[in-house]
Design a protein around this motif. Structure first.
Motif, PDB file in Angstrom:
ATOM      1  N   MET A   1       0.848  -1.178   0.000  1.00  0.00           N
ATOM      2  CA  MET A   1       0.000   0.000   0.000  1.00  0.00           C
ATOM      3  C   MET A   1       0.887   1.232   0.000  1.00  0.00           C
ATOM      4  SD  MET A   1      -2.836   1.249   2.783  1.00  0.00           S
ATOM      5  CE  MET A   1      -1.761   0.979   4.151  1.00  0.00           C
ATOM      6  N   LEU A   2       0.575   2.167  -0.875  1.00  0.00           N
ATOM      7  CA  LEU A   2       1.363   3.385  -1.002  1.00  0.00           C
ATOM      8  C   LEU A   2       0.907   4.441   0.013  1.00  0.00           C
ATOM      9  CD1 LEU A   2       3.560   4.785  -2.560  1.00  0.00           C
ATOM     10  CD2 LEU A   2       1.871   5.438  -4.250  1.00  0.00           C
ATOM     11  N   ILE A   3      -0.342   4.827  -0.072  1.00  0.00           N
ATOM     12  CA  ILE A   3      -0.916   5.793   0.869  1.00  0.00           C
ATOM     13  C   ILE A   3      -2.385   5.446   1.092  1.00  0.00           C
ATOM     14  CG2 ILE A   3       0.634   7.713   0.363  1.00  0.00           C
ATOM     15  CD1 ILE A   3      -1.453   8.854  -1.466  1.00  0.00           C
ATOM     16  N   THR A   4      -2.953   6.007   2.124  1.00  0.00           N
ATOM     17  CA  THR A   4      -4.368   5.816   2.427  1.00  0.00           C
ATOM     18  C   THR A   4      -5.048   7.175   2.384  1.00  0.00           C
ATOM     19  OG1 THR A   4      -3.852   3.937   3.849  1.00  0.00           O
ATOM     20  CG2 THR A   4      -6.010   4.958   4.135  1.00  0.00           C
ATOM     21  N   LEU A   5      -6.187   7.214   1.712  1.00  0.00           N
ATOM     22  CA  LEU A   5      -6.963   8.450   1.603  1.00  0.00           C
ATOM     23  C   LEU A   5      -8.200   8.361   2.485  1.00  0.00           C
ATOM     24  CD1 LEU A   5      -6.993   8.941  -2.269  1.00  0.00           C
ATOM     25  CD2 LEU A   5      -5.403   9.911  -0.608  1.00  0.00           C
ATOM     26  N   ARG A   6      -8.523   9.454   3.107  1.00  0.00           N
ATOM     27  CA  ARG A   6      -9.784   9.547   3.844  1.00  0.00           C
ATOM     28  C   ARG A   6     -10.913   9.815   2.854  1.00  0.00           C
ATOM     29  NH1 ARG A   6      -8.821   8.838   8.906  1.00  0.00           N
ATOM     30  NH2 ARG A   6      -7.020   9.706   9.959  1.00  0.00           N
ATOM     31  N   LEU A  52      -6.615   4.399 -11.119  1.00  0.00           N
ATOM     32  CA  LEU A  52      -6.876   5.065  -9.842  1.00  0.00           C
ATOM     33  C   LEU A  52      -8.255   4.687  -9.316  1.00  0.00           C
ATOM     34  CD1 LEU A  52      -5.955   6.947  -7.615  1.00  0.00           C
ATOM     35  CD2 LEU A  52      -6.620   8.890  -9.047  1.00  0.00           C
ATOM     36  N   LEU A  53      -9.234   4.560 -10.214  1.00  0.00           N
ATOM     37  CA  LEU A  53     -10.567   4.132  -9.775  1.00  0.00           C
ATOM     38  C   LEU A  53     -10.540   2.722  -9.184  1.00  0.00           C
ATOM     39  CD1 LEU A  53     -13.050   5.472 -12.484  1.00  0.00           C
ATOM     40  CD2 LEU A  53     -12.681   6.320 -10.156  1.00  0.00           C
ATOM     41  N   ASP A  54      -9.626   1.886  -9.637  1.00  0.00           N
ATOM     42  CA  ASP A  54      -9.510   0.550  -9.038  1.00  0.00           C
ATOM     43  C   ASP A  54      -9.257   0.658  -7.537  1.00  0.00           C
ATOM     44  OD1 ASP A  54      -9.893  -0.718 -11.495  1.00  0.00           O
ATOM     45  OD2 ASP A  54      -7.746  -1.022 -11.841  1.00  0.00           O
ATOM     46  N   ASP A  55      -8.493   1.659  -7.127  1.00  0.00           N
ATOM     47  CA  ASP A  55      -8.208   1.856  -5.701  1.00  0.00           C
ATOM     48  C   ASP A  55      -9.289   2.674  -4.993  1.00  0.00           C
ATOM     49  OD1 ASP A  55      -5.848   0.393  -5.774  1.00  0.00           O
ATOM     50  OD2 ASP A  55      -4.587   2.153  -6.069  1.00  0.00           O
ATOM     51  N   LEU A  56      -9.840   3.663  -5.690  1.00  0.00           N
ATOM     52  CA  LEU A  56     -10.837   4.542  -5.072  1.00  0.00           C
ATOM     53  C   LEU A  56     -12.225   3.918  -5.034  1.00  0.00           C
ATOM     54  CD1 LEU A  56      -9.936   7.948  -6.771  1.00  0.00           C
ATOM     55  CD2 LEU A  56      -9.207   7.103  -4.524  1.00  0.00           C
ATOM     56  N   GLY A  57     -12.432   2.946  -5.894  1.00  0.00           N
ATOM     57  CA  GLY A  57     -13.759   2.352  -6.053  1.00  0.00           C
ATOM     58  C   GLY A  57     -14.434   2.978  -7.258  1.00  0.00           C
ATOM     59  N   TRP A  58     -15.145   2.143  -8.005  1.00  0.00           N
ATOM     60  CA  TRP A  58     -15.782   2.611  -9.232  1.00  0.00           C
ATOM     61  C   TRP A  58     -17.140   3.231  -8.976  1.00  0.00           C
ATOM     62  CZ3 TRP A  58     -14.169   2.381 -14.457  1.00  0.00           C
ATOM     63  CH2 TRP A  58     -12.851   1.956 -14.619  1.00  0.00           C
ATOM     64  N   GLY A  64     -16.858   2.851   2.941  1.00  0.00           N
ATOM     65  CA  GLY A  64     -15.558   2.954   3.594  1.00  0.00           C
ATOM     66  C   GLY A  64     -15.218   4.383   3.928  1.00  0.00           C
ATOM     67  N   GLU A  65     -14.345   4.521   4.895  1.00  0.00           N
ATOM     68  CA  GLU A  65     -13.867   5.847   5.299  1.00  0.00           C
ATOM     69  C   GLU A  65     -12.414   6.047   4.916  1.00  0.00           C
ATOM     70  OE1 GLU A  65     -15.681   8.443   6.341  1.00  0.00           O
ATOM     71  OE2 GLU A  65     -17.357   7.114   5.935  1.00  0.00           O
ATOM     72  N   GLU A  66     -11.722   4.955   4.585  1.00  0.00           N
ATOM     73  CA  GLU A  66     -10.338   5.030   4.150  1.00  0.00           C
ATOM     74  C   GLU A  66     -10.161   4.167   2.907  1.00  0.00           C
ATOM     75  OE1 GLU A  66      -7.768   3.988   7.395  1.00  0.00           O
ATOM     76  OE2 GLU A  66      -7.946   5.986   8.268  1.00  0.00           O
ATOM     77  N   PHE A  67      -9.306   4.641   1.994  1.00  0.00           N
ATOM     78  CA  PHE A  67      -9.096   3.960   0.722  1.00  0.00           C
ATOM     79  C   PHE A  67      -7.602   3.836   0.477  1.00  0.00           C
ATOM     80  CE2 PHE A  67     -13.206   5.837   0.782  1.00  0.00           C
ATOM     81  CZ  PHE A  67     -14.024   4.928   0.121  1.00  0.00           C
ATOM     82  N   ALA A  68      -7.122   2.601   0.380  1.00  0.00           N
ATOM     83  CA  ALA A  68      -5.705   2.337   0.145  1.00  0.00           C
ATOM     84  C   ALA A  68      -5.398   2.531  -1.330  1.00  0.00           C
ATOM     85  CB  ALA A  68      -5.358   0.911   0.569  1.00  0.00           C
ATOM     86  N   VAL A  69      -4.400   3.345  -1.607  1.00  0.00           N
ATOM     87  CA  VAL A  69      -3.961   3.571  -2.981  1.00  0.00           C
ATOM     88  C   VAL A  69      -2.710   2.721  -3.194  1.00  0.00           C
ATOM     89  CG1 VAL A  69      -3.200   5.269  -4.681  1.00  0.00           C
ATOM     90  CG2 VAL A  69      -4.930   5.890  -2.982  1.00  0.00           C
ATOM     91  N   THR A  70      -2.800   1.805  -4.156  1.00  0.00           N
ATOM     92  CA  THR A  70      -1.719   0.847  -4.380  1.00  0.00           C
ATOM     93  C   THR A  70      -0.997   1.064  -5.703  1.00  0.00           C
ATOM     94  OG1 THR A  70      -3.227  -0.755  -5.397  1.00  0.00           O
ATOM     95  CG2 THR A  70      -2.911  -0.892  -3.000  1.00  0.00           C
ATOM     96  N   MET A  71      -1.358   2.110  -6.439  1.00  0.00           N
ATOM     97  CA  MET A  71      -0.694   2.395  -7.712  1.00  0.00           C
ATOM     98  C   MET A  71       0.789   2.624  -7.491  1.00  0.00           C
ATOM     99  SD  MET A  71      -3.292   5.098  -9.579  1.00  0.00           S
ATOM    100  CE  MET A  71      -2.327   5.222 -11.088  1.00  0.00           C
TER     101      MET A  71
END
Length: 134
Positions: A1-6, A52-58, A64-71
């Protein structure tokens, strides 16, 4: 996981990506005009947004309240730089407009702020990895 977004950053980035994807038909237009290089450039651009949508959700309201960005960092940075340029252009276009355009300006400014925050976090993470931190 690179970063997590709220959730707030995720929602702003999601809206920016979806708005940018409205131009995906430009690939067809480029191919129809025989401009294969432009079509490939657009494919790369839109591909980054879709990744990016793969990580953020389509879905707009993915739970969810947090989204892991794995790009990969370079791909994420490229996607964010593009979205930031689009959002900044939106601010410039809408800043002198009427009330409905003022709302669009706010959305673009919010996107610039969120994207800047994520890019800064990404840069901090890359600097830490280069210096052996973490």
């Amino acid at each position: 996981m690179l970063i997590t977004l709220r959730r707030a950053h995720r929602d702003v980035l999601y809206a920016a990506v979806v708005a940018d994807l409205s131009g995906v038909g430009d690939i067809y237009a480029a191919l129809s005009q025989g401009d294969v290089e432009e079509a490939r450039r657009l494919r790369q651009r839109f591909g980054l947004g879709m990744r990016l949508l793969d990580d953020l959700g389509w879905g707009e309201d993915d739970p969810g309240e947090e989204f892991a960005v794995t790009m990969e960092p370079a791909a994420l940075a490229a996607a964010l730089r593009h979205l930031n340029a689009v959002a900044a252009d939106g601010v410039r276009i809408h800043v002198d407009g009427d009330r409905s355009e003022q709302e669009a300006t706010k959305e673009c400014a919010d996107a610039c702020e969120a994207i800047g925050d994520v890019l800064a976090r990404l840069a901090e993470r890359e600097d830490g990895e280069r210096s052996g931190g973490w």
